[in-house]
Design a protein around this motif. Structure first.
Motif, mmCIF file in Angstrom:
data_model
loop_
_atom_site.group_PDB
_atom_site.id
_atom_site.type_symbol
_atom_site.label_atom_id
_atom_site.label_comp_id
_atom_site.label_asym_id
_atom_site.label_seq_id
_atom_site.Cartn_x
_atom_site.Cartn_y
_atom_site.Cartn_z
ATOM 1 N N GLU A 173 0.869 -1.166 0.000
ATOM 2 C CA GLU A 173 0.000 0.000 0.000
ATOM 3 C C GLU A 173 0.912 1.224 0.000
ATOM 4 O O GLU A 173 1.799 1.329 0.848
ATOM 5 C CB GLU A 173 -0.865 -0.026 1.256
ATOM 6 C CG GLU A 173 -1.898 1.041 1.318
ATOM 7 C CD GLU A 173 -2.745 0.914 2.565
ATOM 8 O OE1 GLU A 173 -2.277 1.377 3.629
ATOM 9 O OE2 GLU A 173 -3.841 0.358 2.477
ATOM 10 N N VAL A 174 0.741 2.123 -0.971
ATOM 11 C CA VAL A 174 1.618 3.294 -1.075
ATOM 12 C C VAL A 174 0.801 4.577 -1.109
ATOM 13 O O VAL A 174 -0.372 4.581 -1.472
ATOM 14 C CB VAL A 174 2.522 3.236 -2.331
ATOM 15 C CG1 VAL A 174 3.466 2.056 -2.272
ATOM 16 C CG2 VAL A 174 1.707 3.204 -3.604
ATOM 17 N N ASP A 175 1.477 5.656 -0.720
ATOM 18 C CA ASP A 175 0.870 6.984 -0.824
ATOM 19 C C ASP A 175 1.735 7.832 -1.749
ATOM 20 O O ASP A 175 2.657 7.329 -2.386
ATOM 21 C CB ASP A 175 0.696 7.623 0.557
ATOM 22 C CG ASP A 175 2.014 7.811 1.294
ATOM 23 O OD1 ASP A 175 3.091 7.646 0.687
ATOM 24 O OD2 ASP A 175 1.961 8.139 2.496
ATOM 25 N N VAL A 176 1.451 9.106 -1.814
ATOM 26 C CA VAL A 176 2.144 9.996 -2.739
ATOM 27 C C VAL A 176 3.646 10.072 -2.441
ATOM 28 O O VAL A 176 4.445 10.343 -3.326
ATOM 29 C CB VAL A 176 1.485 11.398 -2.728
ATOM 30 C CG1 VAL A 176 1.759 12.126 -1.432
ATOM 31 C CG2 VAL A 176 1.910 12.224 -3.906
ATOM 32 N N ASN A 204 0.691 21.681 -3.780
ATOM 33 C CA ASN A 204 -0.124 21.143 -2.691
ATOM 34 C C ASN A 204 0.159 19.679 -2.377
ATOM 35 O O ASN A 204 -0.729 18.949 -1.957
ATOM 36 C CB ASN A 204 -1.618 21.328 -2.981
ATOM 37 C CG ASN A 204 -1.998 22.782 -3.131
ATOM 38 O OD1 ASN A 204 -1.460 23.630 -2.427
ATOM 39 N ND2 ASN A 204 -2.891 23.078 -4.054
ATOM 40 N N GLY A 205 1.397 19.221 -2.597
ATOM 41 C CA GLY A 205 1.778 17.863 -2.241
ATOM 42 C C GLY A 205 1.268 16.782 -3.170
ATOM 43 O O GLY A 205 1.335 15.604 -2.846
ATOM 44 N N ASN A 233 -3.339 12.747 -5.004
ATOM 45 C CA ASN A 233 -3.393 13.763 -3.961
ATOM 46 C C ASN A 233 -2.609 13.261 -2.759
ATOM 47 O O ASN A 233 -2.241 12.082 -2.688
ATOM 48 C CB ASN A 233 -4.834 14.044 -3.554
ATOM 49 C CG ASN A 233 -5.601 14.728 -4.653
ATOM 50 O OD1 ASN A 233 -5.077 15.612 -5.317
ATOM 51 N ND2 ASN A 233 -6.836 14.308 -4.860
ATOM 52 N N ARG A 234 -2.385 14.134 -1.785
ATOM 53 C CA ARG A 234 -1.654 13.734 -0.585
ATOM 54 C C ARG A 234 -2.367 12.621 0.166
ATOM 55 O O ARG A 234 -1.732 11.832 0.850
ATOM 56 C CB ARG A 234 -1.471 14.925 0.359
ATOM 57 C CG ARG A 234 -0.488 15.939 -0.163
ATOM 58 C CD ARG A 234 -0.327 17.100 0.790
ATOM 59 N NE ARG A 234 -1.612 17.778 0.985
ATOM 60 C CZ ARG A 234 -2.050 18.224 2.148
ATOM 61 N NH1 ARG A 234 -1.314 18.107 3.216
ATOM 62 N NH2 ARG A 234 -3.220 18.820 2.235
ATOM 63 N N THR A 235 -3.679 12.538 0.044
ATOM 64 C CA THR A 235 -4.453 11.537 0.780
ATOM 65 C C THR A 235 -4.756 10.277 -0.030
ATOM 66 O O THR A 235 -5.381 9.361 0.488
ATOM 67 C CB THR A 235 -5.784 12.158 1.254
ATOM 68 O OG1 THR A 235 -6.487 12.653 0.118
ATOM 69 C CG2 THR A 235 -5.530 13.290 2.234
ATOM 70 N N THR A 236 -4.334 10.210 -1.285
ATOM 71 C CA THR A 236 -4.585 9.047 -2.133
ATOM 72 C C THR A 236 -3.723 7.875 -1.686
ATOM 73 O O THR A 236 -2.525 8.025 -1.466
ATOM 74 C CB THR A 236 -4.272 9.350 -3.608
ATOM 75 O OG1 THR A 236 -5.032 10.471 -4.023
ATOM 76 C CG2 THR A 236 -4.586 8.161 -4.495
ATOM 77 N N VAL A 237 -4.347 6.702 -1.543
ATOM 78 C CA VAL A 237 -3.625 5.479 -1.200
ATOM 79 C C VAL A 237 -3.934 4.455 -2.281
ATOM 80 O O VAL A 237 -5.090 4.253 -2.648
ATOM 81 C CB VAL A 237 -4.051 4.947 0.182
ATOM 82 C CG1 VAL A 237 -3.360 3.632 0.486
ATOM 83 C CG2 VAL A 237 -3.743 5.968 1.260
#
Length: 83
Positions: free
Chosen positions: A14-17, A43-44, A59-63
């Motif tokens: 599982e990864v984020d930005v 904006n990250g 986005n910063r909150t996308t996983v």
């Protein structure tokens, strides 16, 4: 999807930005995409470009769930070399 190097295994992650890497294999809408390049945005956010020419903005909150090819022989040692 691209051909994988011999001696590697596929590991689901599982990864984020901040942790996505080039070469990661992403499933979006039941379609496989391999990350070819990435660009930082305001904006990250991060724009992922795939080998087929498609693009996706995280986005910063996308996983995302990805598959990463790793070599079991090159595992990290947390406490230094063996005695």
């Amino acid at each position: 999807m691209t051909a994988h190097a011999p001696g590697t295994v596929a590991v689901p992650l599982e990864v984020d930005v901040y942790s996505v890497r080039r070469g990661d294999e992403v499933m979006i809408g039941a379609q496989p995409f391999t990350v070819q390049d990435m660009f930082a945005l305001a904006n990250g956010r991060r724009r992922l470009e795939f080998t087929g020419g498609e693009a996706f903005t995280m986005n910063r909150t996308t996983v995302l769930w990805i598959t990463r090819r790793v070599s079991p022989a090159r595992r990290r040692r947390a406490y230094g070399p063996p005695p």
